[in-house]
Design a protein around this motif. Structure first.
Motif, PDB file in Angstrom:
ATOM      1  N   ILE A   1      80.020  39.046  24.191  1.00  0.00           N
ATOM      2  CA  ILE A   1      80.686  40.330  24.709  1.00  0.00           C
ATOM      3  C   ILE A   1      82.187  40.310  24.428  1.00  0.00           C
ATOM      4  CG2 ILE A   1      81.186  41.659  26.642  1.00  0.00           C
ATOM      5  CD1 ILE A   1      78.263  40.837  27.943  1.00  0.00           C
TER       6      ILE A   1
ATOM      7  N   GLN B   1      85.494  45.341  30.429  1.00  0.00           N
ATOM      8  CA  GLN B   1      84.184  44.762  30.114  1.00  0.00           C
ATOM      9  C   GLN B   1      84.309  43.261  29.709  1.00  0.00           C
ATOM     10  OE1 GLN B   1      80.979  45.994  30.171  1.00  0.00           O
ATOM     11  NE2 GLN B   1      81.740  47.814  31.170  1.00  0.00           N
TER      12      GLN B   1
ATOM     13  N   GLU C   1      80.819  37.813  36.023  1.00  0.00           N
ATOM     14  CA  GLU C   1      80.434  36.820  35.003  1.00  0.00           C
ATOM     15  C   GLU C   1      79.253  37.191  34.260  1.00  0.00           C
ATOM     16  OE1 GLU C   1      80.938  32.876  36.431  1.00  0.00           O
ATOM     17  OE2 GLU C   1      82.809  32.968  36.806  1.00  0.00           O
ATOM     18  N   ALA C   2      79.296  36.715  33.166  1.00  0.00           N
ATOM     19  CA  ALA C   2      77.919  36.861  32.222  1.00  0.00           C
ATOM     20  C   ALA C   2      76.794  36.102  32.565  1.00  0.00           C
ATOM     21  CB  ALA C   2      78.322  36.610  30.856  1.00  0.00           C
TER      22      ALA C   2
ATOM     23  N   GLN D   1      76.254  34.746  26.180  1.00  0.00           N
ATOM     24  CA  GLN D   1      76.399  36.149  26.420  1.00  0.00           C
ATOM     25  C   GLN D   1      77.862  36.497  26.665  1.00  0.00           C
ATOM     26  OE1 GLN D   1      75.183  37.890  30.281  1.00  0.00           O
ATOM     27  NE2 GLN D   1      73.522  39.007  29.083  1.00  0.00           N
ATOM     28  N   ALA D   2      78.520  35.789  27.343  1.00  0.00           N
ATOM     29  CA  ALA D   2      79.842  36.099  27.735  1.00  0.00           C
ATOM     30  C   ALA D   2      80.728  36.000  26.180  1.00  0.00           C
ATOM     31  CB  ALA D   2      80.431  35.068  28.779  1.00  0.00           C
TER      32      ALA D   2
ATOM     33  N   ARG E   1      84.328  39.399  30.084  1.00  0.00           N
ATOM     34  CA  ARG E   1      83.571  38.265  30.738  1.00  0.00           C
ATOM     35  C   ARG E   1      84.479  37.101  31.026  1.00  0.00           C
ATOM     36  NH1 ARG E   1      81.564  42.787  31.435  1.00  0.00           N
ATOM     37  NH2 ARG E   1      79.464  43.057  31.299  1.00  0.00           N
TER      38      ARG E   1
END
Length: 245
Positions: free
Chosen positions: A53, A104, A43-44, A49-50, A106
């Protein structure tokens, strides 16, 4: 002849990578059976942030998938890549971007809705599999092997001209103009447990699908003219309509 064999092998490898990424997509979205799914993995640090991304990954796929499908790009691209492997290259790069997305992504596991009742849960799971079934069946209705570049490299190895396919209305295309996209929409939204990450994925891909349809139909009108305009007036875009006699 050696170049033709290499082109054919390149097409086969590109297709195998696509097939793997497609099968993984089913498990990724369905959240089962693979190490990394839409609801699992690292997890971010923060929600933003998640989201950043994930939106970046979805945007990368959308840009690659759309730009490489446009005629202007193809005219430039085939000055670098031979025309008989242009579709295989498109398929390969799309698959690699998808693999990057799986790797990648999240997860955002906050539950938006959860359907625990056995009947309704089974119905949503059934719709999930129906959606993927429609996607796969549709590819064969419109020539699966041309769509994923195998027809092109096969004709090239035989020394035959690669001709465009004629406009037809096979199978589900008699009832809806974009059954492939309908299948994706069903598969992406039909889930007993909708997490925030899955919702972001579904909303973003839905938006991309409708933008992609707009570009695709513009190209189809240019290719097929009045024939496609008449088809567009007669058959619904996404919601199936009864076939007129």
């Amino acid at each position: 002849m050696f170049g033709r064999i290499l082109s054919f092998l390149y097409g086969i490898v590109s297709y195998v990578i696509f097939l793997g990424s497609f099968l993984y997509a089913i498990a990724f979205v369905g959240d089962f059976g693979v190490p990394k799914t839409i609801n699992s993995g690292p997890e971010a640090a923060t929600l933003w942030q998640a989201l950043g991304i994930n939106v970046l990954l979805l945007g990368l796929f959308a840009v690659q998938h759309s730009v490489m499908a446009r005629d202007g790009f193809k005219r430039w691209w085939t000055k670098i890549v031979p025309s008989h492997v242009e579709r295989s290259t498109y398929v390969l790069l799309s698959s690699l971007v998808l693999i990057l997305l799986y790797w990648q992504w999240r997860p955002l596991t906050e539950v938006i809705w959860s359907v625990d009742a056995g009947l309704w849960s089974a119905l949503l799971n059934g719709l999930f599999w129906l959606g993927w079934g429609i996607v796969l069946a549709t590819t064969f209705m419109i020539n699966h092997f041309n769509l994923f570049g195998l027809r092109q490299v096969w004709l090239y190895i035989k020394g035959e001209e690669i001709t465009p396919l004629e406009f037809q209305e096979p199978g589900l295309y008699k009832y809806v103009r974009h059954p492939l996209m309908l299948g994706f929409l069903i598969a992406f939204w039909a889930t007993p447990t909708m997490t925030l990450g899955h919702l972001v994925f579904a909303i973003a891909t839905t938006g991309y699908i409708f933008v992609g349809i707009w570009f695709e139909e513009r190209d189809l009108v240019r290719y097929h003219g009045e024939k496609y305009k008449e088809y567009r007036q007669r058959v619904n875009m996404i919601i199936p309509s009864p076939k007129e006699n």
